[in-house]
Design an enzyme around this catalytic site. Sequence first.
Site, PDB file in Angstrom:
ATOM      1  N   ARG A  31      44.476  32.340   2.564  1.00  0.00           N
ATOM      2  CA  ARG A  31      45.317  33.544   2.529  1.00  0.00           C
ATOM      3  C   ARG A  31      46.503  33.421   3.473  1.00  0.00           C
ATOM      4  O   ARG A  31      47.585  33.932   3.195  1.00  0.00           O
ATOM      5  CB  ARG A  31      44.457  34.768   2.855  1.00  0.00           C
ATOM      6  CG  ARG A  31      43.483  35.102   1.702  1.00  0.00           C
ATOM      7  CD  ARG A  31      42.290  35.886   2.202  1.00  0.00           C
ATOM      8  NE  ARG A  31      41.430  36.372   1.124  1.00  0.00           N
ATOM      9  CZ  ARG A  31      40.481  35.660   0.510  1.00  0.00           C
ATOM     10  NH1 ARG A  31      40.279  34.388   0.827  1.00  0.00           N
ATOM     11  NH2 ARG A  31      39.742  36.215  -0.445  1.00  0.00           N
ATOM     12  N   GLY A  99      37.659  27.270  -6.123  1.00  0.00           N
ATOM     13  CA  GLY A  99      37.742  28.527  -6.870  1.00  0.00           C
ATOM     14  C   GLY A  99      38.716  29.491  -6.222  1.00  0.00           C
ATOM     15  O   GLY A  99      39.440  30.224  -6.913  1.00  0.00           O
ATOM     16  N   SER A 198      32.927  43.027  -0.741  1.00  0.00           N
ATOM     17  CA  SER A 198      33.012  41.576  -0.536  1.00  0.00           C
ATOM     18  C   SER A 198      34.027  41.338   0.578  1.00  0.00           C
ATOM     19  O   SER A 198      34.670  42.277   1.051  1.00  0.00           O
ATOM     20  CB  SER A 198      33.447  40.878  -1.831  1.00  0.00           C
ATOM     21  OG  SER A 198      34.713  41.368  -2.232  1.00  0.00           O
ATOM     22  N   ASP A 321      27.659  32.571   0.433  1.00  0.00           N
ATOM     23  CA  ASP A 321      27.846  31.126   0.617  1.00  0.00           C
ATOM     24  C   ASP A 321      26.773  30.524   1.534  1.00  0.00           C
ATOM     25  O   ASP A 321      26.642  29.305   1.608  1.00  0.00           O
ATOM     26  CB  ASP A 321      29.234  30.835   1.205  1.00  0.00           C
ATOM     27  CG  ASP A 321      30.346  31.130   0.204  1.00  0.00           C
ATOM     28  OD1 ASP A 321      30.057  31.262  -0.999  1.00  0.00           O
ATOM     29  OD2 ASP A 321      31.511  31.240   0.635  1.00  0.00           O
ATOM     30  N   LYS A 348      28.733  29.149  -8.764  1.00  0.00           N
ATOM     31  CA  LYS A 348      29.477  28.596  -7.624  1.00  0.00           C
ATOM     32  C   LYS A 348      29.794  27.117  -7.901  1.00  0.00           C
ATOM     33  O   LYS A 348      29.737  26.681  -9.036  1.00  0.00           O
ATOM     34  CB  LYS A 348      28.659  28.794  -6.343  1.00  0.00           C
ATOM     35  CG  LYS A 348      28.551  30.260  -5.936  1.00  0.00           C
ATOM     36  CD  LYS A 348      29.910  30.761  -5.501  1.00  0.00           C
ATOM     37  CE  LYS A 348      29.940  32.249  -5.271  1.00  0.00           C
ATOM     38  NZ  LYS A 348      31.275  32.748  -4.991  1.00  0.00           N
ATOM     39  N   ARG A 352      23.797  27.202  -7.699  1.00  0.00           N
ATOM     40  CA  ARG A 352      23.136  27.057  -6.394  1.00  0.00           C
ATOM     41  C   ARG A 352      21.694  27.562  -6.374  1.00  0.00           C
ATOM     42  O   ARG A 352      20.981  27.282  -5.411  1.00  0.00           O
ATOM     43  CB  ARG A 352      23.962  27.742  -5.288  1.00  0.00           C
ATOM     44  CG  ARG A 352      25.162  26.930  -4.897  1.00  0.00           C
ATOM     45  CD  ARG A 352      25.855  27.459  -3.656  1.00  0.00           C
ATOM     46  NE  ARG A 352      27.008  26.614  -3.363  1.00  0.00           N
ATOM     47  CZ  ARG A 352      28.116  27.033  -2.777  1.00  0.00           C
ATOM     48  NH1 ARG A 352      28.228  28.297  -2.403  1.00  0.00           N
ATOM     49  NH2 ARG A 352      29.105  26.201  -2.539  1.00  0.00           N
ATOM     50  N   ARG A 394      28.267  22.687   0.087  1.00  0.00           N
ATOM     51  CA  ARG A 394      27.258  23.423   0.877  1.00  0.00           C
ATOM     52  C   ARG A 394      25.853  22.854   0.664  1.00  0.00           C
ATOM     53  O   ARG A 394      25.018  22.906   1.552  1.00  0.00           O
ATOM     54  CB  ARG A 394      27.317  24.911   0.574  1.00  0.00           C
ATOM     55  CG  ARG A 394      28.692  25.496   0.906  1.00  0.00           C
ATOM     56  CD  ARG A 394      28.696  26.933   1.293  1.00  0.00           C
ATOM     57  NE  ARG A 394      30.069  27.446   1.271  1.00  0.00           N
ATOM     58  CZ  ARG A 394      30.949  27.295   2.252  1.00  0.00           C
ATOM     59  NH1 ARG A 394      30.624  26.682   3.355  1.00  0.00           N
ATOM     60  NH2 ARG A 394      32.171  27.778   2.147  1.00  0.00           N
TER      61      ARG A 394
HETATM   62  C1  S3P Z   1      35.829  33.489  -1.321  1.00  0.00           C
HETATM   63  C2  S3P Z   1      35.016  34.397  -1.923  1.00  0.00           C
HETATM   64  C3  S3P Z   1      33.626  34.145  -2.289  1.00  0.00           C
HETATM   65  C4  S3P Z   1      33.075  32.846  -1.717  1.00  0.00           C
HETATM   66  C5  S3P Z   1      34.080  31.741  -1.738  1.00  0.00           C
HETATM   67  C6  S3P Z   1      35.351  32.137  -0.999  1.00  0.00           C
HETATM   68  C7  S3P Z   1      37.201  33.892  -0.952  1.00  0.00           C
HETATM   69  O1  S3P Z   1      33.536  34.118  -3.674  1.00  0.00           O
HETATM   70  O2  S3P Z   1      31.914  32.457  -2.402  1.00  0.00           O
HETATM   71  O3  S3P Z   1      33.532  30.586  -1.118  1.00  0.00           O
HETATM   72  O4  S3P Z   1      37.829  33.219  -0.110  1.00  0.00           O
HETATM   73  O5  S3P Z   1      37.668  34.897  -1.491  1.00  0.00           O
HETATM   74  P1  S3P Z   1      33.461  35.474  -4.524  1.00  0.00           P
HETATM   75  O6  S3P Z   1      34.698  35.508  -5.331  1.00  0.00           O
HETATM   76  O7  S3P Z   1      32.200  35.347  -5.317  1.00  0.00           O
HETATM   77  O8  S3P Z   1      33.410  36.634  -3.578  1.00  0.00           O
END
Ligand code: S3P
Length: 446
Positions: A31, A99, A198, A321, A348, A352, A394
Amino acid sequence: MTADKMARTISRPARLEGDLAVPGDKSISHRSLILNAIAQGTARVTGLSNGEDVMSTLACLRAMGAEIADGDNPGEYTVVGKGPTLEEPSDILDAGNSGTSMRLLSGLLAAQPFLSVLTGDASLRSRPMRRIVDPLQRMGAQVTGRQDGSLAPLVIRGGSLRGIEYDLPVASAQVKSCILLAGLSADGDTVIHQPALSRDHTERMVTAMGATVEEDGLALSLGPSSLRAVDISVPGDISSAAFWIVAGLCHPDSRVLVRGVGLNPSRTGIIDALLAMGAGDSLQLVDERTEGGEPVADLLVTPAQLRGAEIGGDMIPRILDEIPILAVAACFAEGETVIRDAAELRVKESDRIATTVGELLRLGADIEAREDGMVIRGTGRLTGAACESHGDHRLAMAMAVCGVLTDGETEVHGASDASVSYPSFWEDLELLAGLRQESPLPSGEG
Ligand code: S3P
């Protein structure tokens, strides 16, 4: 310990001891680059993660003309904001294994006046993208992908967007952040209803950069905003610290100090879970402080006899995570640990639930997969065997911690996958096991 690039063999050290800093928080690192790149002004970022995922975001942004210069010290960068418009990349953007890169950059690209194509590695190309394509299309974006927008590569022709009111189907920070990034440039307000909280790093950072995010319970509202660049000091990643916390608690002779760990309440599920499992004074927060708008502390860990616990509900997004390493802790706890409401684990970097259960079974754990989690009966011991990362950073690190706690030799295949979030993981493990004198990187700048 013996090593080649892909496999590492670990045996339990007599003592686990050391003082170290983990890499900068991966979520905050992504970010800090993305938001400063579309802001106005110049920002200095320190403590940026050097993990491959964050380097993917950095490379994508540079390919869109963002000016991100390396500073004199590791983890130090200067970002010159081009806000809000970047340049059309001349080639496909590659998010690698990340992701977060793919989903957050899609939100940004949806509003940029050019064409872009986003791809990733085989794992990322199999992960669900409909969850961002749907809301972006509702905002008026031209975005699609393989299988009618379900899978990457994604093709985005950016343009003008409109704010929407959206019920998030999953408590996902990546999806929330994708919509918020698009919402910054949309006409009208963007309202998001979350099923559970979250991680909230995007909300915090855009607010520090001048946007107004209104929060009402689990609802968020953001109006169109231009951002001004803000210096970011990235705290240590609690998701990386979690491996040493569990190693220190479950090893019979340990004293581990992890310095400068970020303790944003939307991320501290692992601490709450381990305290609920009886970690008590063996897990101490030392020198609690605020750095760069985020709560930070040093974590001091010594041995504890853990007991099983039930983990589910709203806790899950705060510990998501860390479930693979929590499952390792549960093997060394007394009694049963039940993890539920965690079906998101199946999408993920690997599935996992399947990979954690499968690999721990190889080491003799008493563990069972459930559709939305797992059940672990602690036996207090595992037995070394060959195991596998499944291309998941992980998993590689969780299995390495098993090796530190286990009778016999544990051979981790895919060991170098740790570099996705923690390039110096194996050196730090050697440091704690007494096989090396110094941490490979200066404190806080891994
Ligand atoms: C993340 C959000 C999480 C996490 C990922 C990083 C982020 O995923 O598992 O490793 O930086 O926004 P989600 O989108 O499932 O919350």
